[in-house]
Motif scaffolding. Structure first.
Motif, short mmCIF file in Angstrom:
data_model
loop_
_atom_site.label_atom_id
_atom_site.label_comp_id
_atom_site.label_asym_id
_atom_site.label_seq_id
_atom_site.Cartn_x
_atom_site.Cartn_y
_atom_site.Cartn_z
N GLN A 131 26.01 54.40 44.20
CA GLN A 131 25.85 54.97 43.04
C GLN A 131 26.73 55.17 41.52
N ALA A 132 27.84 55.14 41.72
CA ALA A 132 29.33 55.17 40.93
C ALA A 132 29.16 54.42 40.16
N ARG A 133 28.32 52.72 40.98
CA ARG A 133 28.78 51.70 39.70
C ARG A 133 27.50 51.71 38.71
N ALA A 134 26.17 52.33 39.17
CA ALA A 134 25.03 52.65 38.33
C ALA A 134 25.67 53.54 37.32
N LYS A 135 26.80 54.14 37.69
CA LYS A 135 27.16 55.33 36.31
C LYS A 135 28.67 54.65 35.75
N GLY A 136 28.96 53.45 36.00
CA GLY A 136 29.74 52.24 34.61
C GLY A 136 30.53 52.10 35.47
N ILE A 137 31.08 53.14 36.73
CA ILE A 137 32.41 52.96 37.21
C ILE A 137 32.57 51.79 37.85
N LYS A 138 33.89 51.50 38.17
CA LYS A 138 33.72 49.53 38.43
C LYS A 138 34.14 50.20 39.67
N VAL A 139 34.41 49.44 41.04
CA VAL A 139 34.74 49.50 42.38
C VAL A 139 35.46 48.07 42.89
N VAL A 140 36.29 48.29 43.48
CA VAL A 140 37.37 47.40 44.44
C VAL A 140 37.71 47.92 45.44
N SER A 141 37.40 46.89 46.83
CA SER A 141 37.75 47.22 47.90
C SER A 141 38.94 46.76 48.20
N TYR A 142 39.25 47.00 49.24
CA TYR A 142 41.19 46.82 49.99
C TYR A 142 41.19 46.94 50.84
N ASP A 143 42.16 45.91 51.29
CA ASP A 143 42.28 46.15 52.85
C ASP A 143 41.46 46.02 54.09
N SER A 144 40.17 46.90 53.53
CA SER A 144 38.96 46.28 54.36
C SER A 144 37.61 46.56 53.68
N ASP A 145 36.55 45.28 53.79
CA ASP A 145 35.78 45.80 52.24
C ASP A 145 34.99 46.61 52.79
N ALA A 146 34.46 46.25 51.41
CA ALA A 146 33.03 47.09 51.90
C ALA A 146 31.15 46.19 51.83
N ALA A 147 30.63 46.09 51.85
CA ALA A 147 29.44 45.14 51.46
C ALA A 147 29.38 44.25 50.08
N PRO A 148 29.89 43.17 49.92
CA PRO A 148 29.59 42.62 49.24
C PRO A 148 28.88 43.65 47.80
N GLU A 149 28.10 43.91 47.78
CA GLU A 149 26.55 43.71 46.88
C GLU A 149 27.24 45.71 47.06
N CYS A 150 28.01 45.85 47.02
CA CYS A 150 28.71 47.43 46.97
C CYS A 150 29.42 47.69 45.50
N ARG A 151 30.13 46.55 45.88
CA ARG A 151 32.10 47.16 45.14
C ARG A 151 31.86 45.09 44.41
N ASP A 152 32.01 45.67 42.87
CA ASP A 152 33.25 44.10 42.14
C ASP A 152 33.64 43.56 42.55
N LEU A 153 34.73 43.38 43.06
CA LEU A 153 36.15 43.54 43.76
C LEU A 153 36.33 43.06 45.20
N PHE A 154 36.73 42.82 46.43
CA PHE A 154 37.78 42.98 46.79
C PHE A 154 39.20 41.99 46.97
N ILE A 155 39.87 42.97 47.27
CA ILE A 155 41.64 42.30 47.36
C ILE A 155 41.65 42.24 48.84
N ASN A 156 41.80 41.22 49.10
CA ASN A 156 42.53 40.92 50.89
C ASN A 156 43.56 41.21 50.84
N GLN A 157 44.28 41.36 51.61
CA GLN A 157 45.97 41.77 51.86
C GLN A 157 46.02 39.09 52.09
N ALA A 158 45.52 38.60 53.16
CA ALA A 158 45.39 37.67 53.11
C ALA A 158 43.91 37.16 53.88
#
Length: 357
Positions: A131-158
């Motif tokens: 819903q956030a993405r549908a409003k043009g908000i970018k979503v970045v997960s970090y440390d612990s990922d969200a499902a890939p279809e629900c975010r734009d990027l995942f910043i993985n610590q390693a």
């Protein structure tokens, strides 16, 4: 925040290597949900586009009273100042699967440019993030990922595989590759923990570890007291236990606190993922010989710049795109929108006083 004192090893690590209030963005427009990060994006990236000024970012950790996540988020907030943006941290005081949903909804209503989230549950947060993405908000997960279809990027610590396998290797060396072992995790739904544990279990199937046996995976829910109690329970239930891996900063410090004051000190080996400031006393008193982590400040810093690059149109989240992350240099987006910070670093008595975080 006080800059971390980096040794040469730590520098290599950084370069190779938890009450909503705020402002409302005035230019939020309604748009279809962006394509998943692994798909070809409709919009083209412009790597030469400048970072926009005045960006509004929000960090949503697993829980706001998690010392590790506080370090990550504060570093991301400070990074935003470098490109003249604003960032804040909001979130729940518990790490339950659904605890982040109301915060996502509020941040969406407030119209932030980007939401950065360390997901407690990859799927529970998916609907609100879409819903956030549908409003043009970018979503970045970090440390612990969200499902890939629900975010734009995942910043993985390693690399998740490297974290899991290296934890087994570290413990195996410390116990001579023999004996019963246990894992003290965070929550049962934590994406990062479960992925690491999958690789730990796979590593243990190798012939090198034929004399090691995983007897239990316990969950401390990233709660200090529960992790302390779970450690006590493991040691009482398994009298032949030789080692414990706790790949969570809350869990490993709570386990160390219990072992340090018990008859198991010097008999049961503990390792895991912790911060130097949390673990220093336990390394110095002999409770813990070695543990690992990456630089959490760099994780937050990288996530902040990645979000800014997305909002500014420098990248779309497609594999192969590159962006500049301030002092961390150029980064490349991998498969499924993943950006990896770098390999874990091992802390021990010989180097722990060189770090302050």
């Amino acid at each position: 925040m006080t800059p971390m004192r980096l040794t040469a090893a730590a520098t290599l690590l950084a370069l190779a290597v938890a009450a909503c209030g705020g402002t409302t963005k005035s230019s939020v427009t309604s748009a279809p949900a962006p394509a998943p990060a692994s798909s070809s994006a409709a919009a083209e990236a412009d790597p030469n586009a400048p970072l926009k000024e005045g960006l509004k970012l929000a960090f949503l950790p697993k829980q706001i009273n998690n010392p590790y996540e506080t370090i990550v988020d504060n570093a991301g907030i400070e990074a935003a100042k470098e490109y003249k943006g604003e960032a804040k941290e909001v979130g729940p005081s518990d790490a339950s699967a659904s605890s982040q949903i109301s915060y996502i909804n509020t941040l969406t209503q407030q119209g932030h440019d980007a939401i950065l989230i360390a997901a407690n549950d990859a799927n529970a947060v998916c609907g609100p993030l879409q819903q956030a993405r549908a409003k043009g908000i970018k979503v970045v997960s970090y440390d612990s990922d969200a499902a890939p279809e629900c975010r734009d990027l995942f910043i993985n610590q390693a690399s998740s595989e490297e974290v899991g396998r290296s934890q087994v290797r570290l413990l195996a060396d410390l116990i001579g590759k023999k004996g019963e072992i246990a894992i003290l995790s965070a929550t049962a739904n934590a994406t990062n923990q479960n992925t690491w544990i999958t690789y730990m279990k796979d590593e243990l199937t190798k012939p090198d570890y034929k004399d090691m046996k995983l007897v239990k995976v316990a969950y401390g829910d990233d709660d200090d007291q529960k992790s302390f109690t779970e450690t006590q329970g493991l040691l009482q239930a398994y009298p032949n236990l030789k080692g414990i891996i706790s790949p969570t900063t809350v869990g490993v410090s709570a386990a160390a606190r219990y072992i340090s004051g018990s008859k198991y000190k010097g008999k049961v080996v503990l390792t895991g993922l912790g911060t130097p400031n949390q673990m220093r006393q336990f390394v110095k008193d002999g409770t813990v010989e070695k543990f690992a982590l990456w630089n959490p400040k760099d994780l937050g810093y990288l996530a902040s710049y990645a979000a800014a690059a997305l909002v500014s149109g420098q990248i779309t989240g497609a594999q192969g795109e590159t962006f500049k992350a301030g002092k961390l240099g150029e980064r490349t987006i991998g498969a499924k929108g993943e950006v990896i910070l770098g390999p874990p670093f091992t802390f021990e008595a010989a180097n722990i006083d060189q770090f302050d975080f």
